[in-house]
Design an enzyme around this catalytic site. Structure first.
Site, mmCIF file in Angstrom:
data_model
loop_
_atom_site.group_PDB
_atom_site.id
_atom_site.type_symbol
_atom_site.label_atom_id
_atom_site.label_comp_id
_atom_site.label_asym_id
_atom_site.label_seq_id
_atom_site.Cartn_x
_atom_site.Cartn_y
_atom_site.Cartn_z
ATOM 1 N N MET A 234 91.314 -15.676 -49.382
ATOM 2 C CA MET A 234 92.007 -14.403 -49.194
ATOM 3 C C MET A 234 91.037 -13.233 -49.364
ATOM 4 O O MET A 234 91.131 -12.228 -48.660
ATOM 5 C CB MET A 234 93.172 -14.292 -50.183
ATOM 6 N N PHE B 83 90.352 -13.892 -90.759
ATOM 7 C CA PHE B 83 89.951 -14.868 -89.756
ATOM 8 C C PHE B 83 91.092 -15.107 -88.767
ATOM 9 O O PHE B 83 92.219 -15.370 -89.168
ATOM 10 C CB PHE B 83 89.555 -16.181 -90.437
ATOM 11 N N GLN B 84 90.792 -15.013 -87.511
ATOM 12 C CA GLN B 84 91.762 -15.192 -86.420
ATOM 13 C C GLN B 84 92.945 -14.237 -86.517
ATOM 14 O O GLN B 84 94.060 -14.566 -86.120
ATOM 15 C CB GLN B 84 92.228 -16.648 -86.330
ATOM 16 N N GLU C 27 95.875 -22.190 -74.008
ATOM 17 C CA GLU C 27 97.145 -21.497 -74.240
ATOM 18 C C GLU C 27 97.687 -20.836 -72.981
ATOM 19 O O GLU C 27 98.899 -20.694 -72.823
ATOM 20 C CB GLU C 27 97.016 -20.467 -75.363
ATOM 21 N N LYS D 69 101.898 -16.714 -91.551
ATOM 22 C CA LYS D 69 101.902 -18.055 -92.132
ATOM 23 C C LYS D 69 102.713 -18.118 -93.430
ATOM 24 O O LYS D 69 103.387 -19.117 -93.698
ATOM 25 C CB LYS D 69 100.458 -18.500 -92.378
HETATM 26 C C1 LIG Z 1 92.881 -14.470 -61.951
HETATM 27 C C2 LIG Z 1 92.609 -13.885 -60.612
HETATM 28 N N1 LIG Z 1 91.358 -13.442 -60.320
HETATM 29 C C3 LIG Z 1 91.092 -12.915 -59.099
HETATM 30 C C4 LIG Z 1 92.067 -12.819 -58.150
HETATM 31 C C5 LIG Z 1 91.769 -12.215 -56.765
HETATM 32 N N2 LIG Z 1 91.965 -13.228 -55.718
HETATM 33 C C6 LIG Z 1 93.096 -13.295 -54.981
HETATM 34 S S1 LIG Z 1 93.080 -14.573 -53.905
HETATM 35 C C7 LIG Z 1 91.533 -15.034 -54.368
HETATM 36 C C8 LIG Z 1 90.852 -16.215 -53.729
HETATM 37 C C9 LIG Z 1 91.562 -17.468 -54.005
HETATM 38 O O1 LIG Z 1 90.800 -18.547 -53.514
HETATM 39 P P1 LIG Z 1 91.449 -19.969 -53.388
HETATM 40 O O2 LIG Z 1 92.165 -20.321 -54.622
HETATM 41 O O3 LIG Z 1 90.400 -20.931 -52.948
HETATM 42 O O4 LIG Z 1 92.561 -19.760 -52.268
HETATM 43 P P2 LIG Z 1 92.395 -19.474 -50.689
HETATM 44 O O5 LIG Z 1 92.627 -18.013 -50.502
HETATM 45 O O6 LIG Z 1 91.025 -19.889 -50.291
HETATM 46 O O7 LIG Z 1 93.465 -20.291 -50.079
HETATM 47 C C10 LIG Z 1 91.044 -14.183 -55.361
HETATM 48 C C11 LIG Z 1 89.711 -14.289 -55.972
HETATM 49 C C12 LIG Z 1 93.366 -13.268 -58.523
HETATM 50 N N3 LIG Z 1 94.405 -13.176 -57.680
HETATM 51 N N4 LIG Z 1 93.597 -13.808 -59.739
#
Ligand SMILES: Cc1ncc(C[n+]2csc(CCOP(=O)(O)OP(=O)(O)O)c2C)c(N)n1
Ligand SMILES: [Mg+2]
Lengths: 584, 187
Positions: free
Chosen positions: A482, A114-115, A52, A164
């Site tokens: 990042m 349920f749900q 979803e 529903k």
């Molecule tokens: C759902 C979610 N969880 C955690 C984060 C924190 N976060 C920001 S960038 C990142 C790393 C992303 O890695 P990747 O997709 O490999 O991209 P890269 O920075 O290596 O290009 C994380 C864990 C986020 N933005 N969103």
């Protein structure tokens, strides 16, 4: 003529009457009557997602690439809770979507059936507005009101929760034009006195800059057109937030590039040193302002926004204008032309030469050497080989997202879809599916990081089932890049859990889904590999192995002002100090 | 009662009302918020305050227009001028909110609160409690041989003052309604 029908049929009828051609959804017990109606008609196409969250991001991709309301349909309980991330994402980026959720029958609400989940309660803070439809007779009007609220004023996500028994019961259908939409009527016309004041300031300004955002794109294509006219007629330089890319063309003469934490040097310096800042449809987000007390200290600030709560929320506005961008820009142009199309040409020429000096810093410069692909190089090649296509780009979240914003050029609005406000990893794949459904013959590319991509990779199944030729362009650094960058700059290179030890073989994964997989690790092979991806008639997963420790620059460290950007690898240790470290 | 005439959905005001005043001083404001009387609307208002970290000093809500299905929420809140402006703008964004009035800045207003005080005691203290209640024009609405329940209407500070006086005289419980407020005059 009054029309009697079941609630389930009303849902389909209301969607048709609102011009909806596509619904992204996933069935379950509490929405079966609606699915039964979908089965018995051909006007609305249903795209079966695999999760979803995917349905909601796909609806966002659809909405951002068309300007229409995106629609998702999910079941009660877990279906609804899985939609929460997408709703929050759409709320923070002001994307008009409607999520329809099934609910347990009214007589069972509150019994822990349920749900059963308190969907309206859970989604109250992450929707612009939501409704529990308790009565079939008012269901159609509620749906029409939901469309109205989603797309008027500052757009946003809305949700209608439909028990529903309400779907099964008979009631009277209300047509859109008979529905009361006066419940929500935000002001769209800007105050003309303030607009006059802005034009006067614009005529005199010596170092003016336009700072534009997603509000220009949300206002519609006409707003972008008016913006281009105003910018090009005045010769005033323009920068944009991540959300606003494409409103003014990247090839345009006055384009400074994106601003903000990973924005261009010249854009941030112009913001810092300007004497007149004209904010159009942006919200002084913390990724933009950096240290607030040192934000553009010498400028007069104009803030044009349709949402009064955006004004003075972060940065005090000297000239606040509440209104829709298209309407306000129309008035600005009218007033400015009537007053003789004046600008301070001499001063602006000097300002532009100052900007040219900043450009000479070449803040996006990087070195591509040896046998490893630099992520910047991959994006430069992707840009060169796809820019003449009818192209839509989505992204995931991380370094690759910022590089995509820096190295890809957007010539038109609605071509760039990225999770700005919430920064949702897992956004890009389903968003690319939504954009491809809306534009079946266009080239839709999701620029992804390998970690983000894994978060909603199940949607490859959707792409294959519905023959959606989305291109998943993964910049694979085998790192949460990042996060790793911040750990390097802020946490003494202690790389706590910022890489995955067991990445899948993306080529085999593509094949397992019935898609095409392409692996590229050599810069010399890159162009051919990209061409192979573009020319393949079907979904592709492109595993582009890139330099693992590249950092994304320029960067304004948290808690620093715009004129203290980091430009390159030099001196990046310990640059984020205690004050900045607490910020995200 | 006829439906009140209130422009629906309008949250805009002249942009000049938005000129910033970023003083650090914390002010107390009484806001009157007219809302559709529909399920969840109070949760939206309260959720806004908790979600964005604003203060609620007092909050009252009741339907004021049965035909028009309108309720009036009176909120007493505190914050710097910037925060107060944000609170008003954020309230104005809520779809079932019809109007937000800042009674503290929109001219003179009257504020009243009703409170019930249970005071238990005998002898001298009991007599003194009754005497003070008389001075404050509080009514005894329940009495036993060793207790009273007083009813008092007034400004919040008057109610505070009465509570302070009753405390040493055997005050054991207070129930307060929160503030109801209206602007003065014909408008
Ligand atoms: C759902 C979610 N969880 C955690 C984060 C924190 N976060 C920001 S960038 C990142 C790393 C992303 O890695 P990747 O997709 O490999 O991209 P890269 O920075 O290596 O290009 C994380 C864990 C986020 N933005 N969103
Ligand atoms: Mg990565």
């Amino acid at each position: 003529m009054t029309r009697q029908m079941t609630g389930a049929k009303m849902v389909v009828q209301a969607l048709k009457d609102q011009g909806v051609d596509t619904v992204f959804g996933y069935p379950g017990g509490a929405v079966l009557p609606i699915y039964d109606e979908i089965f018995q008609q051909n006007d609305i196409r249903h795209i079966l997602v695999r999760h979803e969250q995917g349905a909601v991001h796909a609806a966002e991709g659809y909405a951002r690439s068309t300007g229409k309301v995106g629609v998702a349909l999910v079941t009660s309980g877990p279906g609804a809770t899985n939609a929460v991330t997408g709703l929050t994402d759409a709320l923070l980026d002001s994307i008009p979507i409607l999520v329809l959720t099934g609910q347990v029958p009214t007589f069972m609400i509150g019994s822990d059936a349920f749900q059963e989940a308190d969907t309206v309660g859970i989604t109250r803070p992450c929707t612009k507005h939501n409704w529990l439809a308790k009565d079939t007779d008012t269901l159609a009007e509620t749906l029409h009101q939901a469309f109205h609220v989603a797309q008027s004023g500052r757009p946003g996500p809305v949700l209608v929760d439909i028990p529903k028994d309400v779907q099964f019961a008979n009631g009277t259908y209300t047509a859109p034009e008979k529905s009361d939409t006066s419940i929500y009527a935000p002001e769209t016309k800007g105050d003309i006195t303030a607009i006059n004041e802005l034009v006067e300031a614009l005529e005199k300004a010596e170092r003016p800059v336009f700072y534009t955002g997603g509000g220009v794109i949300n206002s519609g294509p006409k707003a972008s057109k008016l913006l281009r006219e105003l910018v090009d007629a005045t010769g005033i330089p323009i920068t944009s937030t991540l959300m606003g890319l494409g409103a003014y063309p990247a090839s345009g003469e006055n384009w400074l590039g994106m601003l903000g934490m990973h924005g261009l040097y010249e854009a941030n310096m112009a913001m810092h040193d300007c004497d007149l800042m004209i904010n159009i449809g942006a919200r002084f987000d913390d990724r933009i302002t950096g240290l607030i007390s040192a934000f553009s200290p010498g400028s007069k600030k104009v803030h044009i926004d349709i949402d009064p709560s955006s004004i003075n929320k972060v940065i005090p506005a000297d000239i606040p204008i509440v209104g829709d961008v298209e309407s306000v820009l129309t008035d600005i142009l009218k007033v400015w032309k009537a007053r003789g199309r004046t600008v301070n040409r001499e001063a602006i020429a000097k300002w532009q030469s100052q900007i040219s000096d900043w450009r000479k810093v070449e803040c996006l410069k990087y070195v591509q050497e040896g046998k490893t692909i630099k992520p910047q190089y991959a994006l430069e090649r992707l840009e060169a080989l796809t820019k003449d296509h009818d192209r839509y780009i989505t992204t995931e979240v991380g370094q690759h997202q910022m590089w995509a914003a820096q190295y890809l050029g957007f010539e038109d609005p609605n071509r760039w879809m990225t999770s700005g406000g919430l920064g949702t990893m897992g956004y890009g794949t389903p968003a690319s599916i939504g954009a491809q459904v809306a534009h079946p013959d266009s080239l839709v590319i999701n620029v992804a990081g390998e970690a983000s991509w894994l978060m909603n990779m199940q949607e490859m199944g959707t792409a294959v089932q519905f023959r959606l030729p989305v291109k998943q362009f993964i910049l694979n650094n085998e790192r949460l890049g990042m996060v790793r960058q911040w750990q390097e700059l802020l946490h003494g290179e202690r790389y706590s859990h910022s890489w995955s030890e067991a990445l899948p073989d993306f080529v085999k994964l593509a094949e397992a889904f019935g898609a095409k997989g392409i692996l590229c690790s050599d810069p010399d092979d890159l162009d051919d590999a990209i061409m192979e991806m573009i020319n393949y008639d079907g979904p592709v997963i492109f595993d582009c192995l890139v330099e693992k420790h590249e950092n994304c620059f320029p960067m304004i460290p948290s808690g620093k002002p715009h004129n203290e950007m980091l430009l390159g690898e030099a001196s990046t240790q310990g640059v984020i100090q205690a004050g900045g470290a607490v910020m995200v | 009662m006829a439906a009140l005439k209130i422009k629906k959905g309008s949250t805009s005001h002249s942009a000049y009302n938005l000129r910033p005043n970023f003083s650090d001083e914390v002010e107390t404001h009484t806001l009157a918020v007219l809302v559709d009387n529909e399920p969840g609307v109070l949760a939206r208002v309260i959720g806004l305050f908790s979600g964005r970290g604003y203060n609620i000093e007092s909050l009252t809500v009741a339907e004021v227009d049965h035909t028009g299905h309108l309720s009036r929420i009176t909120v007493v809140t505190t914050g710097t001028p910037q925060v107060i402006e944000q609170i008003k703008a954020q309230l104005g964004r809520i779809v079932p909110v019809h109007a937000v009035h800042d009674l503290t800045v929109e001219g003179a207003s009257v504020e009243r609160e009703l409170a019930l005080f249970k005071v238990a005691g005998t002898g001298e203290k009991r007599v003194e409690a009754l005497r003070l209640a008389d001075i404050f024009r509080a009514n005894a609405v329940d009495s036993t041989l060793e207790s009273f329940v007083f009813e008092l209407t007034g400004t919040p500070s008057k109610i505070d003052a009465f509570a302070d006086l009753m405390r040493p005289l055997g005050l054991i419980e207070v129930a307060r309604t929160g503030v109801a407020a209206l602007s003065r005059g014909a408008e």
